[in-house]
Write a protein that holds these residues in place. Structure first.
Motif, PDB file in Angstrom:
ATOM      1  N   ALA A 181       0.547  -1.413   0.027  1.00 31.89           N
ATOM      2  CA  ALA A 181       0.051   0.043   0.023  1.00 31.89           C
ATOM      3  C   ALA A 181       0.773   1.289   0.143  1.00 31.89           C
ATOM      4  O   ALA A 181       0.210   2.255   0.171  1.00 31.89           O
ATOM      5  CB  ALA A 181      -0.994  -0.104   1.268  1.00 31.89           C
ATOM      6  N   ALA A 182       2.251   1.179   0.060  1.00 33.29           N
ATOM      7  CA  ALA A 182       3.184   2.401   0.181  1.00 33.29           C
ATOM      8  C   ALA A 182       3.230   2.772  -1.244  1.00 33.29           C
ATOM      9  O   ALA A 182       3.247   2.343  -2.222  1.00 33.29           O
ATOM     10  CB  ALA A 182       4.280   1.951   0.793  1.00 33.29           C
ATOM     11  N   ARG A 183       4.277   4.034  -1.239  1.00 32.86           N
ATOM     12  CA  ARG A 183       4.671   4.433  -2.533  1.00 32.86           C
ATOM     13  C   ARG A 183       6.089   4.030  -2.774  1.00 32.86           C
ATOM     14  O   ARG A 183       7.054   3.981  -1.792  1.00 32.86           O
ATOM     15  CB  ARG A 183       4.855   5.955  -2.098  1.00 32.86           C
ATOM     16  CG  ARG A 183       5.050   6.875  -3.539  1.00 32.86           C
ATOM     17  CD  ARG A 183       5.401   8.382  -3.159  1.00 32.86           C
ATOM     18  NE  ARG A 183       6.475   8.902  -2.366  1.00 32.86           N
ATOM     19  CZ  ARG A 183       7.626   9.187  -2.722  1.00 32.86           C
ATOM     20  NH1 ARG A 183       7.807   8.987  -4.028  1.00 32.86           N
ATOM     21  NH2 ARG A 183       8.387   9.660  -1.712  1.00 32.86           N
ATOM     22  N   TRP A 184       6.192   3.671  -3.779  1.00 29.80           N
ATOM     23  CA  TRP A 184       7.395   3.127  -4.568  1.00 29.80           C
ATOM     24  C   TRP A 184       7.919   3.883  -5.569  1.00 29.80           C
ATOM     25  O   TRP A 184       7.412   4.755  -6.166  1.00 29.80           O
ATOM     26  CB  TRP A 184       7.310   1.673  -5.306  1.00 29.80           C
ATOM     27  CG  TRP A 184       6.515   0.553  -4.564  1.00 29.80           C
ATOM     28  CD1 TRP A 184       5.458   0.433  -3.974  1.00 29.80           C
ATOM     29  CD2 TRP A 184       7.256  -0.708  -4.041  1.00 29.80           C
ATOM     30  NE1 TRP A 184       5.380  -0.781  -3.009  1.00 29.80           N
ATOM     31  CE2 TRP A 184       6.552  -1.386  -3.096  1.00 29.80           C
ATOM     32  CE3 TRP A 184       8.561  -0.873  -4.239  1.00 29.80           C
ATOM     33  CZ2 TRP A 184       7.035  -2.469  -2.575  1.00 29.80           C
ATOM     34  CZ3 TRP A 184       9.090  -2.056  -3.173  1.00 29.80           C
ATOM     35  CH2 TRP A 184       8.206  -2.925  -2.532  1.00 29.80           C
ATOM     36  N   VAL A 185       9.614   4.116  -5.345  1.00 25.93           N
ATOM     37  CA  VAL A 185      10.083   4.901  -6.065  1.00 25.93           C
ATOM     38  C   VAL A 185      11.392   4.385  -6.816  1.00 25.93           C
ATOM     39  O   VAL A 185      11.498   3.112  -6.919  1.00 25.93           O
ATOM     40  CB  VAL A 185      10.751   6.122  -5.202  1.00 25.93           C
ATOM     41  CG1 VAL A 185       9.702   6.698  -4.473  1.00 25.93           C
ATOM     42  CG2 VAL A 185      11.935   5.447  -4.277  1.00 25.93           C
ATOM     43  N   ASP A 186      12.034   4.911  -7.774  1.00 32.47           N
ATOM     44  CA  ASP A 186      12.982   4.292  -8.463  1.00 32.47           C
ATOM     45  C   ASP A 186      14.129   3.848  -7.672  1.00 32.47           C
ATOM     46  O   ASP A 186      14.661   4.481  -6.400  1.00 32.47           O
ATOM     47  CB  ASP A 186      13.901   5.618  -9.435  1.00 32.47           C
ATOM     48  CG  ASP A 186      14.777   4.994 -10.309  1.00 32.47           C
ATOM     49  OD1 ASP A 186      16.013   4.652  -9.812  1.00 32.47           O
ATOM     50  OD2 ASP A 186      14.613   4.834 -11.411  1.00 32.47           O
ATOM     51  N   GLY A 187      14.787   2.836  -8.070  1.00 33.61           N
ATOM     52  CA  GLY A 187      15.438   1.766  -6.921  1.00 33.61           C
ATOM     53  C   GLY A 187      16.723   2.368  -6.822  1.00 33.61           C
ATOM     54  O   GLY A 187      17.582   2.061  -5.727  1.00 33.61           O
TER      55      GLY A 187
END
Length: 226
Positions: free
Chosen positions: A23-29
């Motif tokens: 449910a969280a916000r994912w960003v560029d690794g």
């Protein structure tokens, strides 16, 4: 020394972690990558500041504190708070060595002796995504059930193979051990496992167990650099 750690998280633990991070916000690794790793890295990562990730990390840290196999093999001194990544649609992480130093919250840093991957997706749910580690005993590929983990030297060349179907979700982080040298840790781990096996046969109070335990602690005193 590459050590699989079965069932670090049980089914409820995996479910709790996934409920939070999905449910969280994912960003560029590449948010946490050094320069060389950034050239090889193509994935998504949970933001370091995401409250869901911080809560999920505490679940994993609590599981580590209850895991005798992790404690015996890593001899942990300090641990970077667990992070989370995701690979899908051909994403991969090319061959690299992890940075020697890692930042801790509050501005401190630790020496990264060991790397850990905790698998959070069942292996039949995705194709590819094997963790490939080059060891002294040859190349080893690891793809474990959800909740299982693997511990390996941060100085080893390793990569994540392209994920060609489904989604590979995992936690990853680093440990500074009380014993810097991998070969010394391996000797201590083998001795610890021998003591545990023998204790089941003869009992903890047997003189042979007391003698071997004394040898273990004297070696730990000699090799610990913390």
């Amino acid at each position: 020394m590459l050590i699989p750690i079965p069932d670090l998280l049980d089914a409820d633990g995996v479910r709790a972690v996934r409920t939070l991070i999905d449910a969280a916000r994912w960003v560029d690794g590449n948010e946490t990558s050094g320069h060389q790793v950034a050239l090889a890295k193509n994935n998504l990562q949970l933001s370091k500041e995401a409250p869901e990730g911080l809560e999920a990390a505490q679940i994993i840290l609590a599981a580590l504190s209850r895991c005798p196999l992790f404690i015996a093999s890593a001899l942990p001194l300090r641990i970077v708070p667990p992070l989370f990544n995701s690979y899908a649609g051909g994403q991969a992480l090319g061959t690299h060595i992890d940075n020697a130093m890692r930042a801790l919250p509050g501005g401190q840093s630790l020496r990264s002796d060991l790397s850990i991957t905790v698998f959070l997706e069942e292996p039949e749910e995705y194709d590819g995504g094997e963790l490939t580690v080059e060891t002294h005993f040859g190349v080893q590929q690891v793809k474990l059930p959800a909740g299982h983990a693997v511990l390996y030297p941060s100085s080893s060349l390793h990569r994540v193979e392209p994920v060609t179907r489904g989604r590979r979700v995992a936690s990853f982080f680093w440990v500074q051990s009380m014993v810097r040298d991998d070969a010394a840790r391996a000797i201590l781990f083998d001795l610890d496992q021998s003591i545990q096996t023998l204790a089941l046969q003869v009992g903890q109070g047997d003189p042979s167990i007391i003698r071997q335990t004394g040898i273990y602690h004297n070696l730990l005193r000699r090799w610990a650099d913390a």
